[in-house]
Motif scaffolding. Structure first.
Motif, mmCIF file in Angstrom:
data_model
loop_
_atom_site.group_PDB
_atom_site.id
_atom_site.type_symbol
_atom_site.label_atom_id
_atom_site.label_comp_id
_atom_site.label_asym_id
_atom_site.label_seq_id
_atom_site.Cartn_x
_atom_site.Cartn_y
_atom_site.Cartn_z
ATOM 1 N N LEU A 11 0.622 -1.212 0.019
ATOM 2 C CA LEU A 11 -0.121 0.118 -0.324
ATOM 3 C C LEU A 11 0.894 1.509 0.079
ATOM 4 C CD1 LEU A 11 -2.848 -0.755 2.427
ATOM 5 C CD2 LEU A 11 -3.163 -1.104 -0.267
ATOM 6 N N GLY A 12 1.842 1.525 0.729
ATOM 7 C CA GLY A 12 3.683 2.349 0.845
ATOM 8 C C GLY A 12 3.898 2.360 -0.147
ATOM 9 N N ARG A 13 3.751 1.377 -1.092
ATOM 10 C CA ARG A 13 4.622 1.431 -2.595
ATOM 11 C C ARG A 13 3.304 2.239 -3.433
ATOM 12 N NH1 ARG A 13 8.226 -2.531 -5.728
ATOM 13 N NH2 ARG A 13 7.006 -2.754 -7.694
ATOM 14 N N MET A 14 2.129 1.789 -3.443
ATOM 15 C CA MET A 14 1.727 1.936 -5.007
ATOM 16 C C MET A 14 0.959 3.285 -4.067
ATOM 17 S SD MET A 14 -1.059 -1.024 -6.055
ATOM 18 C CE MET A 14 -1.254 -1.766 -3.832
ATOM 19 N N LEU A 15 0.795 4.174 -2.825
ATOM 20 C CA LEU A 15 0.668 5.343 -2.322
ATOM 21 C C LEU A 15 2.133 6.056 -3.090
ATOM 22 C CD1 LEU A 15 -0.603 4.938 1.240
ATOM 23 C CD2 LEU A 15 -1.605 6.354 -0.911
ATOM 24 N N SER A 16 3.023 6.082 -2.553
ATOM 25 C CA SER A 16 4.535 6.744 -3.005
ATOM 26 C C SER A 16 3.763 6.843 -4.983
ATOM 27 C CB SER A 16 5.637 6.160 -2.856
ATOM 28 O OG SER A 16 6.013 5.621 -1.469
ATOM 29 N N VAL A 17 4.127 5.383 -5.271
ATOM 30 C CA VAL A 17 3.875 5.888 -7.241
ATOM 31 C C VAL A 17 2.848 7.109 -7.859
ATOM 32 C CG1 VAL A 17 3.511 4.568 -8.960
ATOM 33 C CG2 VAL A 17 4.774 3.599 -7.362
ATOM 34 N N ALA A 23 8.219 -0.730 -1.112
ATOM 35 C CA ALA A 23 7.874 0.880 -0.656
ATOM 36 C C ALA A 23 9.382 1.213 -1.342
ATOM 37 C CB ALA A 23 6.696 1.554 0.211
ATOM 38 N N ALA A 24 10.197 1.047 -0.966
ATOM 39 C CA ALA A 24 11.712 1.479 -1.064
ATOM 40 C C ALA A 24 12.324 2.110 -2.638
ATOM 41 C CB ALA A 24 12.548 0.431 -0.278
ATOM 42 N N ASP A 25 11.568 0.821 -3.289
ATOM 43 C CA ASP A 25 11.871 0.355 -4.802
ATOM 44 C C ASP A 25 11.506 1.901 -4.733
ATOM 45 O OD1 ASP A 25 12.970 -2.013 -3.956
ATOM 46 O OD2 ASP A 25 11.535 -2.984 -5.124
ATOM 47 N N VAL A 26 10.135 2.461 -4.773
ATOM 48 C CA VAL A 26 9.589 3.378 -5.342
ATOM 49 C C VAL A 26 9.866 4.705 -4.686
ATOM 50 C CG1 VAL A 26 8.755 1.695 -6.645
ATOM 51 C CG2 VAL A 26 7.347 2.996 -4.389
ATOM 52 N N ALA A 27 10.218 4.766 -3.227
ATOM 53 C CA ALA A 27 9.751 6.405 -2.778
ATOM 54 C C ALA A 27 11.413 7.447 -2.977
ATOM 55 C CB ALA A 27 9.621 5.446 -1.816
ATOM 56 N N HIS A 28 11.298 7.903 -2.222
ATOM 57 C CA HIS A 28 12.565 9.005 -2.400
ATOM 58 C C HIS A 28 13.654 8.521 -1.585
ATOM 59 C CE1 HIS A 28 14.882 12.558 -3.323
ATOM 60 N NE2 HIS A 28 14.700 13.344 -2.143
ATOM 61 N N ALA A 29 13.041 8.992 -0.669
ATOM 62 C CA ALA A 29 13.973 7.990 0.658
ATOM 63 C C ALA A 29 13.167 6.909 1.646
ATOM 64 C CB ALA A 29 13.949 9.599 1.381
ATOM 65 N N THR A 30 14.314 6.288 2.530
ATOM 66 C CA THR A 30 13.770 5.403 3.202
ATOM 67 C C THR A 30 14.278 5.647 4.919
ATOM 68 O OG1 THR A 30 13.322 3.967 1.468
ATOM 69 C CG2 THR A 30 13.096 2.953 3.690
ATOM 70 N N THR A 31 13.690 5.277 5.804
ATOM 71 C CA THR A 31 13.869 5.240 7.192
ATOM 72 C C THR A 31 13.759 3.162 7.574
ATOM 73 O OG1 THR A 31 14.398 7.415 7.628
ATOM 74 C CG2 THR A 31 13.686 5.983 9.625
#
Ligand code: AMP
Length: 354
Positions: A19-25, A45-53
Motif C-alpha cells: 500500500l505504501g508502494r502504490m501510495l508512493s507511485v 515501497a522503498a523501490d519507488v520512494a524518494h527516501a526510506t528510514t
C-alpha cells in the motif's frame, strides 16, 4: 491545513508494504515525494520512494528525524504504536487523524462509534473472561465469532463458535487478549465502499465492490457489485456519515455485509484498502491518488467508474501464474516486488477489465 501541499513537497508514509508502494507511485505522479518509515528490511515501497528510514517504531530519534524531513505523515496500516504517533504529531500533521486511527484500532471502540452514529452493526459484547463470554452467548446466541479487540487482520485473531460448547476453546484461542463476541451475520454478499474526504469537507465515493474471501483473505473484488441502486446509495450515505463525523481526511475502506434487512457495517479501515485496488484500472483517479490528493489538500479527483473490473489477489504460489497473466488481454498486472514468496502473502494483484 488550509493551503494545498505544493509539488516537490514530501509525504511521510508509515509502513513500507504494497500500500505504501502504490501510495508512493501516486505521489510521484503528482510531483510529490514520499519518505517511507519501515522497521523491516527491503520494504516493497522503498523501490519507488524518494527516501526510506529503516528503524523500529520505538526509536524516538529516528521518528523525530523522519517527521522533521516531511511535510505531513500518513500511514498504510492501523497498528501504529501510540507513542510513535505522539512523537510525530508534535512535529508534523498526521492524516487521517488520530481519532479515526484510535476508532479503527479497537473493535469495541469501533462498534460503539458506528452504533452511536446510527449505523447497523452485528450484535456484539465486550468479553473479558469466561463469565462475560457465557453471558454474551446467552444474549447474542450462536453461531457467533469471538474476535480480539486489537491487532486482527485477514481473519486472524478470530474463533468461530458453532455452539455454546465451543466457548472454552474459542476463549483459549484469544490467549488472554481483550475480545468481543459478534453475532454471526447471515449475509447474502460482502461489499466494500472506498470513500475519500479532503480538509475542505468534500466527500467522494467509489462504486461499491463485491468481495469474495478465501481462507479469510480477500480473493476477488468485482465492480459493479450486484446490489440494488437503493443499497448503493445507502453505502455512499453511511460512508459519508462516518467520514464527516470523524472529520476525516484521506481515503477509508468501509466493509459491509449485505442482508435482506439492509447494510451492516463490518469494519472500517482508515487507509487505502485492498478492495479498492480495482480503481487503478477502472477510474481516471484511483484510490491511491485520491488519498494523496485528500491529505495534500488538493481537490478530490474524478473517481467515477469507466470500466467494469474484477480484481484478483496474487497470493503465495499464485506468482507462478504471472507469465500467463502477462499475456492475457485486458488484464493489468500489479506486482509488489516482494523478495520472498510465502504462503498467504499478498504478492500482487491483477485487474481484469470485463
Ligand atoms: P473481519 O476481520 O472482521 O473483517 O472478518 C473477516 C471475515 O470474516 C469477513 O470478511 C467475513 O467474511 C467474516 N465475518 C466477520 N465477522 C462476521 C460476522 N459477524 N458474521 C458473519 N461473518 C463474519
Amino acid at each position: 491545513m488550509t493551503n494545498p501541499l505544493p509539488t516537490g513537497a514530501t509525504i511521510g508514509i508509515l509502513g513500507g508494504g504494497q500500500l505504501g508502494r502504490m501510495l508512493s507511485v501516486a505521489a510521484a505522479r503528482l510531483g510529490l515525494r514520499s519518505h517511507i518509515y519501515e522497521p523491516g528490511a527491503n520494504p516493497p515501497a522503498a523501490d519507488v520512494a524518494h527516501a526510506t528510514t529503516t528503524a523500529p517504531y520505538d526509536d524516538a530519534a529516528a521518528l523525530t528525524a523522519f517527521a522533521r524531513s516531511v511535510d505531513l505523515v500518513t500511514y498504510e496500516f492501523e497498528n501504529i504504536p501510540t507513542e510513535a504517533l505522539d512523537i510525530i504529531e508534535a512535529i508534523t500533521p498526521i492524516h487521517p487523524n488520530r481519532r479515526a486511527l484510535g476508532t479503527s484500532q479497537d473493535r469495541l471502540v469501533e462498534k460503539n462509534f458506528l452504533q452511536g452514529i446510527g449505523l447497523n452493526v452485528a450484535p456484539f459484547a465486550d468479553i473479558t473472561d469466561a463469565a462475560s463470554l457465557d453471558a454474551a452467548i446467552t444474549t447474542i446466541g450462536t453461531p457467533a465469532i469471538l474476535k480480539t479487540r486489537r491487532f486482527g487482520y485477514d481473519g486472524k485473531g478470530q474463533a468461530r463458535l458453532k455452539s455454546p460448547q465451543d466457548a472454552a476453546t474459542a476463549l483459549a484461542d484469544m490467549a488472554g487478549a481483550p475480545a468481543i463476541l459478534e453475532g454471526f451475520v447471515s449475509f447474502t454478499a460482502e461489499i466494500s465502499i472506498i470513500a475519500a474526504r479532503n480538509p475542505q469537507g468534500e466527500v467522494a465515493c467509489y462504486d461499491p465492490g463485491e468481495n469474495i474471501h478465501r481462507d479469510g483473505i480477500l480473493h476477488t473484488t468485482t465492480v459493479p457489485a450486484k446490489i440494488p441502486a437503493r443499497l448503493r446509495t445507502d453505502a455512499v450515505l453511511l460512508a459519508a456519515k462516518i467520514l464527516n463525523t470523524l472529520d476525516y481526511v484521506g481515503v477509508m475502506g468501509v466493509e459491509l455485509f449485505v442482508t435482506p434487512q439492509g447494510l451492516i457495517v463490518n469494519e472500517i479501515a482508515p487507509r487505502v484498502h485492498n478492495s479498492g485496488h480495482w480503481t487503478q484500472n477502472g477510474c481516471a483517479v484511483d484510490q491511491f491518488e485520491q488519498h494523496i490528493r485528500a491529505i495534500a489538500g488538493w481537490p478530490l479527483g474524478d473517481g467515477s467508474r469507466h470500466s467494469d473490473v474484477t480484481m484478483e489477489n496474487l497470493i503465495g504460489k499464485d506468482m507462478d501464474k504471472v507469465p500467463a497473466l502477462a499475456r492475457e488481454a485486458n488484464c493489468a498486472l500489479h506486482l509488489y516486488g516482494k523478495v520472498e514468496t510465502k504462503a498467504g502473502r499478498k504478492m500482487g494483484h491483477v485487474n481484469r477489465i470485463t
